[in-house]
Design an enzyme around this catalytic site. Structure first.
Site, PDB file in Angstrom:
ATOM      1  N   ASP A  78       0.877  -1.175   0.000  1.00 37.80           N
ATOM      2  CA  ASP A  78       0.000   0.000   0.000  1.00 37.80           C
ATOM      3  C   ASP A  78       0.913   1.223   0.000  1.00 37.80           C
ATOM      4  O   ASP A  78       1.672   1.425   0.962  1.00 37.80           O
ATOM      5  CB  ASP A  78      -0.873  -0.039   1.257  1.00 37.80           C
ATOM      6  N   SER A 108      -1.543  13.850 -14.001  1.00 41.90           N
ATOM      7  CA  SER A 108      -2.815  13.981 -14.723  1.00 41.90           C
ATOM      8  C   SER A 108      -2.872  15.383 -15.330  1.00 41.90           C
ATOM      9  O   SER A 108      -2.200  16.297 -14.839  1.00 41.90           O
ATOM     10  CB  SER A 108      -3.979  13.833 -13.743  1.00 41.90           C
ATOM     11  N   TYR A 162      -8.577  15.795  -5.933  1.00 42.49           N
ATOM     12  CA  TYR A 162      -7.724  15.056  -6.870  1.00 42.49           C
ATOM     13  C   TYR A 162      -6.780  16.022  -7.571  1.00 42.49           C
ATOM     14  O   TYR A 162      -5.570  15.789  -7.659  1.00 42.49           O
ATOM     15  CB  TYR A 162      -8.619  14.331  -7.877  1.00 42.49           C
ATOM     16  N   ALA A 163      -7.349  17.137  -8.085  1.00 41.33           N
ATOM     17  CA  ALA A 163      -6.510  18.130  -8.779  1.00 41.33           C
ATOM     18  C   ALA A 163      -5.433  18.664  -7.822  1.00 41.33           C
ATOM     19  O   ALA A 163      -4.276  18.844  -8.219  1.00 41.33           O
ATOM     20  CB  ALA A 163      -7.374  19.272  -9.311  1.00 41.33           C
ATOM     21  N   ALA A 164      -5.814  18.857  -6.558  1.00 40.45           N
ATOM     22  CA  ALA A 164      -4.825  19.333  -5.567  1.00 40.45           C
ATOM     23  C   ALA A 164      -3.683  18.329  -5.438  1.00 40.45           C
ATOM     24  O   ALA A 164      -2.505  18.692  -5.428  1.00 40.45           O
ATOM     25  CB  ALA A 164      -5.501  19.553  -4.216  1.00 40.45           C
ATOM     26  N   SER A 165      -4.024  17.040  -5.356  1.00 38.49           N
ATOM     27  CA  SER A 165      -2.980  16.009  -5.183  1.00 38.49           C
ATOM     28  C   SER A 165      -2.084  15.936  -6.414  1.00 38.49           C
ATOM     29  O   SER A 165      -0.878  15.702  -6.297  1.00 38.49           O
ATOM     30  CB  SER A 165      -3.610  14.643  -4.910  1.00 38.49           C
ATOM     31  N   LYS A 166      -2.654  16.140  -7.594  1.00 41.25           N
ATOM     32  CA  LYS A 166      -1.851  16.042  -8.820  1.00 41.25           C
ATOM     33  C   LYS A 166      -1.018  17.309  -9.035  1.00 41.25           C
ATOM     34  O   LYS A 166       0.100  17.225  -9.545  1.00 41.25           O
ATOM     35  CB  LYS A 166      -2.748  15.741 -10.030  1.00 41.25           C
TER      36      LYS A 166
HETATM   37  N1  LIG Z   1      -7.866   6.822 -15.973  1.00 44.81           N
HETATM   38  C1  LIG Z   1      -7.777   8.153 -16.151  1.00 44.81           C
HETATM   39  O1  LIG Z   1      -8.666   8.782 -16.750  1.00 44.81           O
HETATM   40  C2  LIG Z   1      -6.566   8.883 -15.629  1.00 44.81           C
HETATM   41  C3  LIG Z   1      -6.338  10.182 -16.111  1.00 44.81           C
HETATM   42  C4  LIG Z   1      -5.243  10.887 -15.616  1.00 44.81           C
HETATM   43  C5  LIG Z   1      -4.398  10.304 -14.693  1.00 44.81           C
HETATM   44  N2  LIG Z   1      -4.645   9.047 -14.248  1.00 44.81           N
HETATM   45  C6  LIG Z   1      -3.727   8.473 -13.258  1.00 44.81           C
HETATM   46  O2  LIG Z   1      -3.216   7.238 -13.718  1.00 44.81           O
HETATM   47  C7  LIG Z   1      -2.830   6.442 -12.609  1.00 44.81           C
HETATM   48  C8  LIG Z   1      -3.378   5.041 -12.799  1.00 44.81           C
HETATM   49  O3  LIG Z   1      -4.796   5.103 -12.707  1.00 44.81           O
HETATM   50  P1  LIG Z   1      -5.790   4.177 -13.544  1.00 44.81           P
HETATM   51  O4  LIG Z   1      -6.657   5.077 -14.312  1.00 44.81           O
HETATM   52  O5  LIG Z   1      -5.069   3.100 -14.213  1.00 44.81           O
HETATM   53  O6  LIG Z   1      -6.679   3.627 -12.318  1.00 44.81           O
HETATM   54  P2  LIG Z   1      -7.142   2.185 -11.846  1.00 44.81           P
HETATM   55  O7  LIG Z   1      -7.553   1.325 -12.986  1.00 44.81           O
HETATM   56  O8  LIG Z   1      -8.133   2.421 -10.740  1.00 44.81           O
HETATM   57  O9  LIG Z   1      -5.799   1.600 -11.216  1.00 44.81           O
HETATM   58  C9  LIG Z   1      -5.271   2.194 -10.062  1.00 44.81           C
HETATM   59  C10 LIG Z   1      -4.181   1.289  -9.526  1.00 44.81           C
HETATM   60  O10 LIG Z   1      -3.662   1.867  -8.326  1.00 44.81           O
HETATM   61  C11 LIG Z   1      -3.651   0.877  -7.308  1.00 44.81           C
HETATM   62  N3  LIG Z   1      -3.814   1.514  -6.014  1.00 44.81           N
HETATM   63  C12 LIG Z   1      -4.830   2.301  -5.594  1.00 44.81           C
HETATM   64  N4  LIG Z   1      -4.624   2.672  -4.314  1.00 44.81           N
HETATM   65  C13 LIG Z   1      -3.451   2.121  -3.942  1.00 44.81           C
HETATM   66  C14 LIG Z   1      -2.694   2.129  -2.739  1.00 44.81           C
HETATM   67  N5  LIG Z   1      -3.124   2.770  -1.631  1.00 44.81           N
HETATM   68  N6  LIG Z   1      -1.514   1.457  -2.702  1.00 44.81           N
HETATM   69  C15 LIG Z   1      -1.081   0.781  -3.787  1.00 44.81           C
HETATM   70  N7  LIG Z   1      -1.754   0.714  -4.956  1.00 44.81           N
HETATM   71  C16 LIG Z   1      -2.926   1.377  -5.015  1.00 44.81           C
HETATM   72  C17 LIG Z   1      -4.794  -0.062  -7.663  1.00 44.81           C
HETATM   73  O11 LIG Z   1      -4.586  -1.358  -7.184  1.00 44.81           O
HETATM   74  P3  LIG Z   1      -5.108  -2.008  -5.819  1.00 44.81           P
HETATM   75  O12 LIG Z   1      -6.517  -1.577  -5.621  1.00 44.81           O
HETATM   76  O13 LIG Z   1      -4.917  -3.472  -6.075  1.00 44.81           O
HETATM   77  O14 LIG Z   1      -4.176  -1.498  -4.770  1.00 44.81           O
HETATM   78  C18 LIG Z   1      -4.693  -0.083  -9.181  1.00 44.81           C
HETATM   79  O15 LIG Z   1      -3.738  -1.037  -9.583  1.00 44.81           O
HETATM   80  C19 LIG Z   1      -3.350   7.150 -11.360  1.00 44.81           C
HETATM   81  O16 LIG Z   1      -2.316   7.844 -10.725  1.00 44.81           O
HETATM   82  C20 LIG Z   1      -4.369   8.131 -11.935  1.00 44.81           C
HETATM   83  O17 LIG Z   1      -4.559   9.255 -11.116  1.00 44.81           O
HETATM   84  C21 LIG Z   1      -5.700   8.311 -14.696  1.00 44.81           C
END
Ligand SMILES: NC(=O)c1ccc[n+]([C@@H]2O[C@H](COP(=O)([O-])OP(=O)(O)OC[C@H]3O[C@@H](n4cnc5c(N)ncnc54)[C@H](OP(=O)(O)O)[C@@H]3O)[C@@H](O)[C@H]2O)c1
Length: 269
Positions: free
Chosen positions: A65, A144, A157-161
């Site tokens: 985690d 993001s 979310y925007a704050a964290s990014k």
């Molecule tokens: N999809 C979009 O539209 C988008 C756009 C811009 C940026 N992003 C960014 O891309 C990245 C990947 O997101 P995604 O879209 O692929 O989302 P996703 O399909 O929900 O995958 C998120 C991944 O993060 C893991 N995760 C979540 N909380 C965690 C924690 N506390 N510790 C360890 N692993 C954790 C999840 O696995 P477990 O639940 O197994 O831990 C999962 O493997 C993120 O940083 C997201 O903000 C996504």
């Protein structure tokens, strides 16, 4: 393009159990990387490891985690014990929200998002840094377009990014003399689990994606765009034209970029 520079590299990918991280693990395995795949869900990681082992070296699986500094340290220690080195750290794990701020009833949503999206990458990078310096390696963060401009229903979310981009832009300057590259990736909307897992104002997952998924990038397309950018150790990838133009529009026509962000959330693409 010098993608073959990735062959044999030892790479940690967080958030590898789903979405962008999973797709990236597949393409990096194809390029011959020695992978460490991490997330919390061990079953999903095990199924990915099996898939990868069909056409590349079997990855090392380590569940962690990222919001726990101790687990981040353990992930790095286990990686170095297993492979003897670390070349690339990909901070991809993340979570989001879907609620206007004035409708948020659970303020813990803000803490949870900041812990995973900002503190997680900071903790993990801190643990990895001595090894990345030794290998003159690279740290990648999946931020993001919401880290570049404001997005309604995504304030936390925007704050964290924004935080994570500020953090890694600072780190890039600090690490220039160590020859450790810092790459920031800013995806626009991508099909993944993140939208249905987004927390509503009460801190509960939405359960279904409000996105028009046929109109946005697939996780595989996003991973293919990331691959050469990582291989070339570039500083920034923004996956969409509106994201790239938005950086300039924000300076010269900020109301227009607000309108584009509002429309993107309303239309789901
Ligand atoms: N999809 C979009 O539209 C988008 C756009 C811009 C940026 N992003 C960014 O891309 C990245 C990947 O997101 P995604 O879209 O692929 O989302 P996703 O399909 O929900 O995958 C998120 C991944 O993060 C893991 N995760 C979540 N909380 C965690 C924690 N506390 N510790 C360890 N692993 C954790 C999840 O696995 P477990 O639940 O197994 O831990 C999962 O493997 C993120 O940083 C997201 O903000 C996504």
């Amino acid at each position: 393009m010098a993608i073959n520079t990735l062959t044999g590299k030892v790479v940690i990918i967080t958030g590898a159990s789903e979405g962008i991280g999973r797709a990236l693990a597949m393409v990096m395995a194809r390029e011959g990387c020695q992978l460490v795949i991490s997330a919390r869900n061990e079953t999903r990681l095990a199924s990915l490891a099996l898939e990868i082992a069909h056409y590349g070296p079997a990855p090392f699986v380590f569940a962690a985690d990222v919001s726990s500094a101790e687990q981040c340290q353990a992930l790095v220690a286990a990686t170095v014990a297993y492979y003897g080195r670390l070349d690339i750290l990909i901070n991809n794990a993340g979570m989001t929200m879907w609620s206007r701020f004035d409708e948020l009833t659970q303020l813990s949503v803000l803490d949870d998002i900041m812990r995973v999206n900002y503190l997680g990458p900071a903790y993990l990078t801190h643990a990895a840094l001595p090894h990345l310096k030794a290998s003159e390696g690279q740290v990648v963060v999946v931020a993001s377009v919401a880290g570049l401009t404001g997005v309604p229903t995504r304030s936390g979310y925007a704050a964290s990014k924004h935080a994570v981009i500020g953090f890694f832009d600072s780190l890039r300057i600090e690490l220039a003399d160590d020859n450790v590259a810092v790459t920031v990736v800013c995806p626009d909307f991508v099909v993944s689990q993140i939208h249905k897992r987004a927390l509503d104002g009460a801190g509960k997952p939405l359960g279904k994606s409000p996105m028009q998924e046929a109109k946005i990038l697939t996780a595989e397309q996003c991973a293919e765009m990331m691959l050469p950018v990582i291989a070339m150790r570039e500083r920034l990838l923004i996956t969409s034209l509106r994201g790239r133009l938005g950086r300039w529009l924000k300076l010269i026509a900020p109301r227009l970029i607000d309108k584009i962000a509002r429309r993107a959330i309303a239309s789901g693409h």
